[in-house]
Design an enzyme around this catalytic site. Structure first.
Site, PDB file in Angstrom:
ATOM      1  N   PRO A   1      -6.536   2.857   1.890  1.00 27.55           N
ATOM      2  CA  PRO A   1      -6.012   3.756   0.856  1.00 27.55           C
ATOM      3  C   PRO A   1      -4.961   3.057  -0.014  1.00 27.55           C
ATOM      4  O   PRO A   1      -4.210   2.213   0.469  1.00 27.55           O
ATOM      5  CB  PRO A   1      -5.389   4.907   1.648  1.00 27.55           C
TER       6      PRO A   1
ATOM      7  N   GLY B   1       1.277   1.835   1.791  1.00 24.47           N
ATOM      8  CA  GLY B   1       2.010   0.940   2.692  1.00 24.47           C
ATOM      9  C   GLY B   1       1.125   0.077   3.561  1.00 24.47           C
ATOM     10  O   GLY B   1       1.591  -0.534   4.515  1.00 24.47           O
ATOM     11  N   LEU B   2      -0.171   0.012   3.237  1.00 22.22           N
ATOM     12  CA  LEU B   2      -1.088  -0.777   4.066  1.00 22.22           C
ATOM     13  C   LEU B   2      -1.528  -2.073   3.381  1.00 22.22           C
ATOM     14  O   LEU B   2      -2.429  -2.753   3.857  1.00 22.22           O
ATOM     15  CB  LEU B   2      -2.314   0.060   4.457  1.00 22.22           C
TER      16      LEU B   2
ATOM     17  N   SER C   1      -2.967  -2.554   0.381  1.00 21.52           N
ATOM     18  CA  SER C   1      -4.294  -2.508  -0.247  1.00 21.52           C
ATOM     19  C   SER C   1      -4.415  -3.493  -1.411  1.00 21.52           C
ATOM     20  O   SER C   1      -5.440  -4.179  -1.547  1.00 21.52           O
ATOM     21  CB  SER C   1      -4.613  -1.088  -0.717  1.00 21.52           C
TER      22      SER C   1
ATOM     23  N   ALA D   1      -2.882  -6.350  -2.015  1.00 19.64           N
ATOM     24  CA  ALA D   1      -2.995  -7.742  -1.552  1.00 19.64           C
ATOM     25  C   ALA D   1      -4.365  -7.990  -0.932  1.00 19.64           C
ATOM     26  O   ALA D   1      -4.976  -9.038  -1.144  1.00 19.64           O
ATOM     27  CB  ALA D   1      -1.890  -8.048  -0.538  1.00 19.64           C
ATOM     28  N   ALA D   2      -4.870  -7.012  -0.182  1.00 20.43           N
ATOM     29  CA  ALA D   2      -6.159  -7.196   0.501  1.00 20.43           C
ATOM     30  C   ALA D   2      -7.307  -7.309  -0.505  1.00 20.43           C
ATOM     31  O   ALA D   2      -8.199  -8.154  -0.359  1.00 20.43           O
ATOM     32  CB  ALA D   2      -6.410  -6.042   1.468  1.00 20.43           C
TER      33      ALA D   2
ATOM     34  N   ASP E   1       3.048  -9.210   2.328  1.00 21.67           N
ATOM     35  CA  ASP E   1       1.698  -8.629   2.292  1.00 21.67           C
ATOM     36  C   ASP E   1       0.629  -9.714   2.120  1.00 21.67           C
ATOM     37  O   ASP E   1      -0.333  -9.792   2.884  1.00 21.67           O
ATOM     38  CB  ASP E   1       1.562  -7.624   1.138  1.00 21.67           C
TER      39      ASP E   1
HETATM   40  O1  PMV Z   1       4.159  -0.841   0.651  1.00 21.57           O
HETATM   41  P1  PMV Z   1       3.610  -2.186   0.991  1.00 21.57           P
HETATM   42  O2  PMV Z   1       2.478  -2.163   1.914  1.00 21.57           O
HETATM   43  O3  PMV Z   1       3.308  -3.006  -0.236  1.00 21.57           O
HETATM   44  O4  PMV Z   1       4.779  -2.994   1.766  1.00 21.57           O
HETATM   45  C1  PMV Z   1       5.881  -3.452   1.055  1.00 21.57           C
HETATM   46  C2  PMV Z   1       6.919  -4.090   1.923  1.00 21.57           C
HETATM   47  C3  PMV Z   1       8.285  -4.165   1.239  1.00 21.57           C
HETATM   48  O5  PMV Z   1       9.155  -4.854   2.138  1.00 21.57           O
HETATM   49  C4  PMV Z   1       8.849  -2.781   0.966  1.00 21.57           C
HETATM   50  C5  PMV Z   1       8.223  -4.919  -0.076  1.00 21.57           C
HETATM   51  C6  PMV Z   1       8.015  -6.411   0.061  1.00 21.57           C
HETATM   52  O6  PMV Z   1       7.669  -7.037  -0.947  1.00 21.57           O
HETATM   53  O7  PMV Z   1       8.230  -6.974   1.139  1.00 21.57           O
END
Ligand code: PMV
Length: 307
Positions: free
Chosen positions: A95, A99-100, A102, A104-105, A146
């Site tokens: 999704p 926060g997973l 997506s 970057a993947a 990520d």
């Molecule tokens: O929300 P995500 O899955 O892109 O994780 C981001 C992680 C953070 O520490 C909030 C941002 C980062 O660039 O490390």
């Protein structure tokens, strides 16, 4: 045709503080993948990318504002070849804005499939650097965690600017992940934390240092297989994420439900304010925690392990 995929990721410790140089621990989730298929284009010139999940098509002319087009452009620059005629289809089970990892993947899968199809597969470190460039489009100041986790496909101890270190687990770790269903772009939470830091540097830096300390302690506990300790450290990390104001009512509801159902610890994972939470569980509590999250209103629940 050439196909490649890249996994989702969860952050176990250290999100946000990692942007400011603190260590963080993250792991790939192989059960959720982004996939790219590359074949020769027959009815057009140049590269055309089909993002079937959002029913959109992109050419390289859009590289300044579209992450997929930018990824493809960076691959061609890296390989130093003129634009070939390619048809690329990208799909993701991950999704968006949850926060997973997506974004970057999807970029990693695309760059991997494309460079392989063009006869010069990029090794993980180069793939990761390339995806990092694209990540800057999603939010201006990514730490690089990520792209590192999804490109290396290994659990890593990550410190910005350093070579990632794979971490070993002394005992298998079982996680239940629950999605609040609330979309929360990382750009917003990272921007808010930055504004908070700019206004109250001393306070924020002490929170970042405290989070970094928990990540280092967790690294040790994970190596020693001390799961109860790891759970407590996750709870302590969550308390600090609340101080940074990146939690939300929906996340707290799921986190509390998981703890009440017997999770060893639980916290949000990723940017926060929505998206996913992660709970560490003994395998005999896994089903109960999944059920509790569903009852508490999770939009989606899945399990993942680090063996
Ligand atoms: O929300 P995500 O899955 O892109 O994780 C981001 C992680 C953070 O520490 C909030 C941002 C980062 O660039 O490390």
């Amino acid at each position: 045709m050439t196909t490649a995929s890249a996994p989702a990721k969860i952050i176990l410790f250290g999100e946000h503080a990692v942007v400011y140089g603190q260590p963080a621990l993250a792991a790939p989730v192989f059960g959720l993948q982004a996939t790219a298929e590359v074949k020769e284009g027959t009815d057009h010139y140049g590269v055309v990318i089909h993002a079937t999940d959002i029913n959109s098509h992109f050419s390289l002319a859009l590289a300044a504002r579209n992450a997929l087009a930018r990824t493809a452009q960076l691959v061609l620059e890296k390989l130093e070849i003129p634009e070939p005629d390619l048809d690329i289809t990208v799909t993701a089970e991950i999704p968006l804005a949850s926060g997973l990892g997506s974004g970057a993947a999807v970029s990693a899968a695309l760059a991997k499939a494309m460079s392989t199809h063009l006869g010069q597969p990029l090794p993980p470190a180069e793939l990761s650097d390339l995806v990092f460039e694209v990540e800057k489009m999603h939010h201006g100041t990514p730490s690089g965690i990520d792209n590192t986790v999804v490109c290396y496909g290994e659990p890593v101890l990550f410190v910005k600017g350093r070579t990632p270190q794979r971490f070993e687990v002394g005992a298998p770790l079982h996680f239940v992940v629950g999605d609040t269903g609330v979309k929360s772009p990382t750009r917003n939470t990272v921007g808010d934390v930055r504004r908070g830091w700019e206004g109250h540097r001393r306070q924020y830096e002490s929170w970042f240092r405290a989070i970094g300390k928990l990540a280092r302690e967790a690294h040790r506990s994970i190596r020693l297989g001390r799961t109860e300790e790891i759970g407590q450290l996750m709870n302590a990390n969550q308390a600090l994420l609340q101080s940074l104001d990146v939690s939300s009512v929906e996340l707290e509801t799921l986190i509390n439900a998981a703890r009440e159902a017997g999770a060893l610890g639980a916290k949000l994972s990723g940017g926060g304010r929505g998206g996913n939470m992660v709970a560490l569980v003994d395998s005999d509590r896994e089903a109960a925690v999944c059920e509790a999250l569903q009852r508490a209103g999770a939009a989606r629940v899945f399990t993942t392990s680090i063996e």
